[in-house]
Scaffold this active site. Structure first.
Site, short mmCIF file in Angstrom:
data_model
loop_
_atom_site.label_atom_id
_atom_site.label_comp_id
_atom_site.label_asym_id
_atom_site.label_seq_id
_atom_site.Cartn_x
_atom_site.Cartn_y
_atom_site.Cartn_z
CE1 TYR A 1 -13.30 -7.98 1.12
CE2 TYR A 1 -11.53 -9.55 0.76
CZ TYR A 1 -11.97 -8.33 1.24
OH TYR A 1 -11.09 -7.48 1.83
CG ASP B 1 -9.54 -3.83 -4.57
OD1 ASP B 1 -10.33 -4.80 -4.49
OD2 ASP B 1 -9.22 -3.16 -3.58
NE ARG C 1 -11.11 7.79 -3.06
CZ ARG C 1 -12.38 8.18 -3.09
NH1 ARG C 1 -12.73 9.19 -3.87
NH2 ARG C 1 -13.29 7.58 -2.36
NE ARG D 1 -3.86 -2.05 2.44
CZ ARG D 1 -4.48 -2.42 3.56
NH1 ARG D 1 -4.34 -1.69 4.65
NH2 ARG D 1 -5.24 -3.48 3.59
NE ARG E 1 -7.21 5.56 3.09
CZ ARG E 1 -7.97 5.01 4.04
NH1 ARG E 1 -9.00 5.69 4.53
NH2 ARG E 1 -7.68 3.81 4.50
#
Length: 340
Positions: free
Chosen positions: A150, A75, A38, A25, A29
């Site tokens: 998931y 992703d 973003r 990652r 952010r």
């Protein structure tokens, strides 16, 4: 693959005096340039599936920090979407899907897969064209077990209750789900390599808490099939596995059985034990919280890993993804400590 790329050499088993480094990652952010893009893109999914955005985000931490590898901004849930299972991203809540109890009706048309994934491959081509010859480019995919958790629950989580129940009650049906997911993952990894990736990583984020027979059934066997399929198509492919938070015995069996070139270790796995017991390239495993803490605690944590892996083929990384509140100055401190 270029031998000028340090991380590629390490994945071939050649130790480097200074370990190559990238962070899971690393595009995210904590970076102001990411937050700006973003806001422009409007959504995470738009960024992941728009080549110009995905490539730009992938390049941002390379420009700022000079990591030894760029990992594609994408992703793991692109695979369920390629199979026809719609993914929804809700701000502040993360991804969700409609839970499934059968894999019947999944889209198994490889032409559709290729069309769906094309923005990902274009992002890789754009990124490779913008990277220097010394920087490794990594692709990735989620492992079948993690993707199945998931799909069974509709959301991610540590408990994996719905997927476990399915695996226990209907092993044949659950095995069919894992097989379809594995075929799509292998297809996706092969084509990422064709689009410019030097190596790929398989993320099994929810590999913890599994009894050994179930771990072998849902983590080891599907990963083994993927590695075999990728190597059959691309014999020189370099593959990193990440069975996050597996037991020590689980890590040993994973390395022995799957055939991955490198294993990424989570925060709790003792690196000294790994260096003594795992016969492959090691990756990891700094605590992301130590990176937030910075200062002397960060220096000690970095030194412990470097001392444990001295003389071993090792890629410095975190034990999980970098957190949004991580100070940029601490990432700079990390790199200075590693590179001396």
């Amino acid at each position: 693959m270029s031998s000028a790329r340090k991380l590629v050499r390490v994945l071939s088993g050649d130790p480097e005096k200074v370990s190559p480094v990238w962070l899971m990652r690393q595009a995210g952010r904590y970076l102001p340039e990411y937050r700006k893009l973003r806001a422009e893109a409007g959504s995470f999914w738009t960024m992941a599936l728009t080549p110009k955005y995905a490539a730009e985000i992938t390049l941002q931490p390379i420009r700022r920090f000079g990591f030894d590898a760029a990992i594609l901004f994408s992703d793991i849930l692109t695979v369920p979407e390629a199979l026809g299972q719609k993914v929804t991203f809700t701000e502040g809540e993360g991804p969700s899907l409609t839970p499934v109890t059968s894999a019947k009706g999944f889209d198994e048309d490889q032409e559709h897969w290729s069309s769906y994934f094309e923005p990902v491959y274009e992002a890789l081509r754009l990124t490779r064209g913008a990277l220097g010859p010394e920087t490794t480019l990594l692709g990735f995919a989620g492992a079948p077990w993690t993707l199945a958790t998931y799909l069974a629950a509709g959301v991610g989580g540590d408990e994996q209750k719905a997927a476990k129940l399915w695996a226990y009650r209907d092993p044949k049906g659950f095995g069919y789900l894992l097989d379809i997911l594995g075929e799509c993952v292998a297809f996706h990894l092969i084509r990422q390599l064709d689009a410019g990736a030097d190596a790929v990583q398989i993320f099994d984020s929810w590999a913890s808490g599994l009894p050994m027979p179930l771990f072998e059934q849902v983590v080891i066997e599907p990963t083994k099939k993927i590695v075999r399929a990728v190597r059959a198509a691309r014999p020189e492919a370099k593959i990193i596995g990440f069975p996050r938070a597996a037991t020590l015995a689980g890590y040993e069996i994973y390395v022995q059985a799957t055939g991955v070139d490198a294993v990424s270790l989570d925060t709790a796995a003792p690196m000294r034990w790994a260096a003594e017991n795992l016969g492959c390239v090691l990756q990891g495993n700094l605590d992301p919280i130590a990176l937030i803490a910075g200062g002397a605690a960060l220096d000690r944590a970095v030194d412990d890993i470097l001392e444990a892996t001295a003389g071993r083929a090792h890629i410095f990384n975190l034990g999980h993804g970098i957190l949004p509140e991580t100070p940029i100055a601490h990432v700079e401190q990390l790199l200075k400590r590693i590179r001396g």
